[in-house]
Write a protein that holds these residues in place. Sequence first.
Motif, short mmCIF file in Angstrom:
data_model
loop_
_atom_site.label_atom_id
_atom_site.label_comp_id
_atom_site.label_asym_id
_atom_site.label_seq_id
_atom_site.Cartn_x
_atom_site.Cartn_y
_atom_site.Cartn_z
N LYS A 1 39.33 -2.56 45.11
CA LYS A 1 39.25 -2.32 46.55
C LYS A 1 38.11 -1.38 46.88
N ILE A 2 37.91 -0.35 46.07
CA ILE A 2 36.83 0.61 46.31
C ILE A 2 35.48 -0.02 45.97
N SER B 1 34.75 -3.13 46.18
CA SER B 1 34.48 -4.06 47.29
C SER B 1 33.99 -3.31 48.51
N LYS B 2 34.57 -2.14 48.76
CA LYS B 2 34.16 -1.34 49.91
C LYS B 2 32.71 -0.90 49.78
N ASN C 1 30.48 -3.97 50.36
CA ASN C 1 30.39 -4.27 51.80
C ASN C 1 29.54 -3.26 52.53
N LEU C 2 29.61 -2.01 52.08
CA LEU C 2 28.81 -0.95 52.70
C LEU C 2 27.32 -1.20 52.50
N SER D 1 29.13 7.21 52.63
CA SER D 1 28.99 6.05 53.51
C SER D 1 27.97 6.30 54.62
#
Length: 281
Positions: free
Chosen positions: A52-53, A55-56, A59-60, A110
């Motif tokens: 999940k991280i 993927s984050k 995506n970022l 981010s």
Amino acid sequence: MTQLTQTEKIFLEDLALIRKSRKDLDEISFLMRALNTIGTPIDSGLELLPEKIQSKISNLIQKALQLAVKANLKTLDKNKQNRTSSNLTYKLVTGLSGATGGFFGVAGFSADLLISTKFMMRSIMDIARSQGEDILEIETQLACLQVFALGGTSEDDDELDTSYYATRAALHTTMNQASSYIAENGTKKIIETITSQTAAPIAKLINQVAARFSVQVGEKFAAQAIPVIGAAAGASINVLFISHFQKMATAHFTLRRLERKYSKELIKENYNLLRLDSNSA
């Protein structure tokens, strides 16, 4: 006196530019070696992060590239063609972003990546303009995006072991598709839809570039994830990061300028000959 070589028919000073560009593009710079060294202690930890991280972060990276392209299509000054690029200004801006990100550690990553990627793209386009590129041309815009896929080759980093012209060839078809899509739909629509999946050819190109860019971003994340990194070190990391891509951009657009002056085939042939000479040395 300037003269043409008998075989390549290229001015000697232009051969020197090809040689320097090849060195800058095909070798990991001292700056990125330093960043890689900082990130080494927890590189393996990144692979152990929950999906999940991971993927984050992926995506970022895509979002950062999308927003960078969108912002530059809308805001770049049209009246500065061929002026010297403002490399120092962009280093200062990204350094400030890095200081903020370093202060907040992983929590600030981010925002830092979104800001620093935007201004790195601005710097890349500034360099393109200084090399005679028309930044209002979509082909130039895509060539600027291409810079984020350039890493260099080195025995110390197999993940970045991709030569310059091989990288351009790998992105060639997708870039042509993206260029045709923009020509058919217009820049205004692209700006409105670039962050959505409706702009499929653009999304595909950004995904390809993001996959390559993620290697360097991974090193940056690893370095900034160190708890004691602090604001000053965060700023230093960003300066290393943008300096690397400014060097990539300068070499990339120098070669493109020479390709316009002579031909792509001739410049590529001499570039590859210089690589062979270097490898046999």
